[in-house]
Design an enzyme around this catalytic site. Structure first.
Site, PDB file in Angstrom:
ATOM      1  N   GLU A 186       0.859  -1.204   0.000  1.00  0.00           N
ATOM      2  CA  GLU A 186       0.000   0.000   0.000  1.00  0.00           C
ATOM      3  C   GLU A 186       0.889   1.245   0.000  1.00  0.00           C
ATOM      4  OE1 GLU A 186      -1.621   0.762   3.928  1.00  0.00           O
ATOM      5  OE2 GLU A 186      -3.401   1.758   3.114  1.00  0.00           O
ATOM      6  N   ASN A 234      -7.109   5.856  -1.912  1.00  0.00           N
ATOM      7  CA  ASN A 234      -6.007   4.961  -1.590  1.00  0.00           C
ATOM      8  C   ASN A 234      -6.191   3.759  -2.534  1.00  0.00           C
ATOM      9  OD1 ASN A 234      -4.139   3.259  -0.436  1.00  0.00           O
ATOM     10  ND2 ASN A 234      -4.715   3.758   1.669  1.00  0.00           N
ATOM     11  N   LYS A 278      -9.509   1.557  -1.948  1.00  0.00           N
ATOM     12  CA  LYS A 278      -9.721   1.015  -0.597  1.00  0.00           C
ATOM     13  C   LYS A 278     -11.129   1.301  -0.068  1.00  0.00           C
ATOM     14  CE  LYS A 278      -7.186   1.076   3.835  1.00  0.00           C
ATOM     15  NZ  LYS A 278      -5.935   1.581   4.434  1.00  0.00           N
ATOM     16  N   GLU A 308      -6.576   8.709   7.430  1.00  0.00           N
ATOM     17  CA  GLU A 308      -7.034   8.223   6.115  1.00  0.00           C
ATOM     18  C   GLU A 308      -8.441   8.716   5.800  1.00  0.00           C
ATOM     19  OE1 GLU A 308      -6.122   4.341   4.477  1.00  0.00           O
ATOM     20  OE2 GLU A 308      -5.180   3.869   6.395  1.00  0.00           O
ATOM     21  N   CYS A 310      -4.792  -3.026   3.094  1.00  0.00           N
ATOM     22  CA  CYS A 310      -4.496  -2.884   4.527  1.00  0.00           C
ATOM     23  C   CYS A 310      -5.688  -3.159   5.431  1.00  0.00           C
ATOM     24  CB  CYS A 310      -3.879  -1.514   4.818  1.00  0.00           C
ATOM     25  SG  CYS A 310      -3.104  -1.530   6.444  1.00  0.00           S
ATOM     26  N   ASN A 314       0.256  -0.824   5.471  1.00  0.00           N
ATOM     27  CA  ASN A 314       1.133   0.023   6.316  1.00  0.00           C
ATOM     28  C   ASN A 314       0.486  -0.042   7.692  1.00  0.00           C
ATOM     29  OD1 ASN A 314       2.892   2.571   4.689  1.00  0.00           O
ATOM     30  ND2 ASN A 314       1.536   1.245   3.514  1.00  0.00           N
TER      31      ASN A 314
HETATM   32  N1  CDT Z   1      -3.065   1.543   6.490  1.00  0.00           N
HETATM   33  C1  CDT Z   1      -3.962   0.945   7.290  1.00  0.00           C
HETATM   34  O1  CDT Z   1      -5.092   0.697   6.899  1.00  0.00           O
HETATM   35  N2  CDT Z   1      -3.580   0.677   8.539  1.00  0.00           N
HETATM   36  C2  CDT Z   1      -4.469   0.163   9.518  1.00  0.00           C
HETATM   37  C3  CDT Z   1      -4.141   0.725  10.840  1.00  0.00           C
HETATM   38  C4  CDT Z   1      -5.270   0.554  11.780  1.00  0.00           C
HETATM   39  S1  CDT Z   1      -5.200   1.629  13.082  1.00  0.00           S
HETATM   40  C5  CDT Z   1      -5.901   3.053  12.543  1.00  0.00           C
HETATM   41  C6  CDT Z   1      -4.474  -1.354   9.612  1.00  0.00           C
HETATM   42  O2  CDT Z   1      -5.564  -1.916   9.727  1.00  0.00           O
HETATM   43  O3  CDT Z   1      -3.412  -1.978   9.651  1.00  0.00           O
END
Ligand code: CDT
Length: 321
Positions: free
Chosen positions: A47, A107, A124, A143, A168, A193
C-alpha cells in the site's frame, strides 16, 4: 494452461518524508530484479508504495499534501518501473495515492500484466482511523480525512486466474474475503502500512503480528484462496510499521514470510488449482452457504441487540447466585 505461478512478496522498508519518487522507484526496480532472478511471474508491492504514509500528519490545508498523490499512472517518474517490468516480463501490483482529474483522492492499487497493461484498479473500501486532527495521539491516522472510500470489491482475470485486491485495513474484515470469494477469487493481493502502536488501545500493540496473520490466514482458508500480504515496514518518521509480509496458501498456511523490516523479497510457487481443494469441499459455497440467514450482514451496519435481551452486569449475576 499452467496455473502455477511464482509470486514475489516485495516488502518495502520505510520511506521517509523527503525521499523522492526517483529514489523509491529505484528501490522498487531493485526488488523487481530480485524477483526476476527468482523467476517470478508477479511481484507484489505494498500500500502507498511510492511515498511515506502521509496520513500520519494533519494539515489544515488538505491540498498541502497533494504532492503525495499521483495524477496519472504511470507518471513520468513511475514509468521506469513499468518499463523495467515489461523488459523483465514480470507483472506487478502497486499501491499508491490516486488523485483523479476531477479532484477525488483515493487509496488505490493496481495490477499490471507482464506486457505492462493495467488489468485492474481497486480503491480502498475500509478507511480506518479518524477524520479530524487528534492531538493527543503520538501520530495521526487520518485516512478518513485524506481519502474518499472506494465502493466495490472486484476480481480480474489475470495470471491465468481470478485475482482480487484489498488494501491494509480491508484485510481485518471477513466481508472483504467473502465478497471476493463469492466472485471466485483465487488470489487476493493486499498491501499494508500497519503501525505497531495503536493509540486508542495500546494493549493491542503486542498482538499486531498475531492479528495480521490471523485475519489473512483465516480469510485464505475460509474462502479457499491464496493471499499475498505485503508490508511497508520499519521505522518511518519515528513510527514503527509492522513487517511479516507473507504468502498464504488456501489451507491457511504461511508458505513464505519476510524476516526483516527492510526492502526484502520472498517468493513462493503458487498453484491456483489448489484453491479447488477448499472451494469444492468444506467451503463449497453453492452447497453449504445460507444467505437467507445472513441478512443482517448487508442490512445492518452497527450492533443491534434484539429487543428483550437484557444485558446484566457480572455483579448482578453474582448477587443472584
Ligand atoms: N493503512 C492501514 O489501513 N492501517 C491500519 C491501521 C489501523 S489503526 C488506525 C491497519 O488496519 O493496519
Amino acid at each position: 494452461m499452467t496455473r502455477v505461478l511464482k509470486i514475489g512478496a516485495a516488502q518495502l522498508g520505510p520511506i521517509q518524508r523527503d525521499n523522492n519518487r526517483k529514489e523509491v522507484v529505484e528501490r522498487l526496480i531493485a526488488l523487481l530484479n530480485q524477483g526476476a532472478s527468482e523467476s517470478c511471474d508477479l511481484v507484489v508491492f505494498p500500500e502507498l508504495a511510492l511515498t511515506t504514509f502521509f496520513p500520519r500528519w494533519w494539515s489544515e490545508n488538505i491540498a498541502e499534501f497533494d504532492h503525495f498523490f499521483e495524477t496519472e499512472m504511470p507518471s513520468q517518474e513511475v514509468q521506469p518501473l513499468f518499463d523495467e517490468a515489461k523488459k523483465l516480463g514480470i507483472g506487478f501490483h502497486l499501491g499508491y495515492a490516486e488523485m483523479t482529474s476531477d479532484g477525488h483522492r483515493y487509496n488505490t492499487s493496481i495490477i499490471v500484466s507482464k506486457n505492462g497493461d493495467t488489468l485492474g484498479k481497486y480503491r480502498k473500501v475500509h478507511l480506518p482511523g479518524h477524520e479530524e486532527n487528534e492531538p493527543w495521539r503520538t501520530f495521526q491516522h487520518l485516512e478518513r480525512y485524506y481519502f474518499e472510500p472506494g465502493n466495490e470489491f472486484k476480481v480480474f482475470g489475470a495470471f491465468n486466474g481470478v485475482v482480487g485486491m484489498a488494501i491494509c485495513n480491508d484485510r481485518r474484515w471477513s466481508e472483504t474475503y467473502r465478497v471476493l470469494g463469492l466472485q471466485g477469487c483465487e488470489l487476493a493481493l493486499i498491501g499494508y502500512n500497519t503501525p505497531v502502536h495503536y493509540p486508542p488501545d495500546p494493549s493491542q500493540d503486542v498482538l499486531a503480528g498475531f492479528h495480521n496473520h490471523l485475519v489473512m490466514q483465516s480469510g485464505a482458508y475460509q474462502n479457499g484462496m491464496w493471499v499475498v500480504g505485503v508490508a511497508k515496514a520499519g521505522n518511518e518518521e519515528g513510527c514503527d510499521l509492522l513487517g511479516e509480509s507473507s504468502i498464504i496458501a488456501p489451507s491457511g498456511e504461511i508458505v513464505a514470510q519476510c524476516s526483516t523490516v527492510e526492502d526484502e523479497l520472498v517468493s513462493a510457487v503458487v498453484d491456483l488449482d489448489m484453491c479447488v481443494n477448499y472451494k469444492e469441499t468444506l467451503f463449497d459455497f453453492d452447497r453449504y452457504r445460507r444467505p437467507e440467514v445472513y441478512k443482517s450482514i448487508t442490512s445492518q451496519v452497527g450492533v443491534e441487540i434484539p429487543e428483550g435481551i437484557e444485558v446484566r452486569k457480572q455483579d448482578d449475576e453474582k448477587s443472584e447466585g
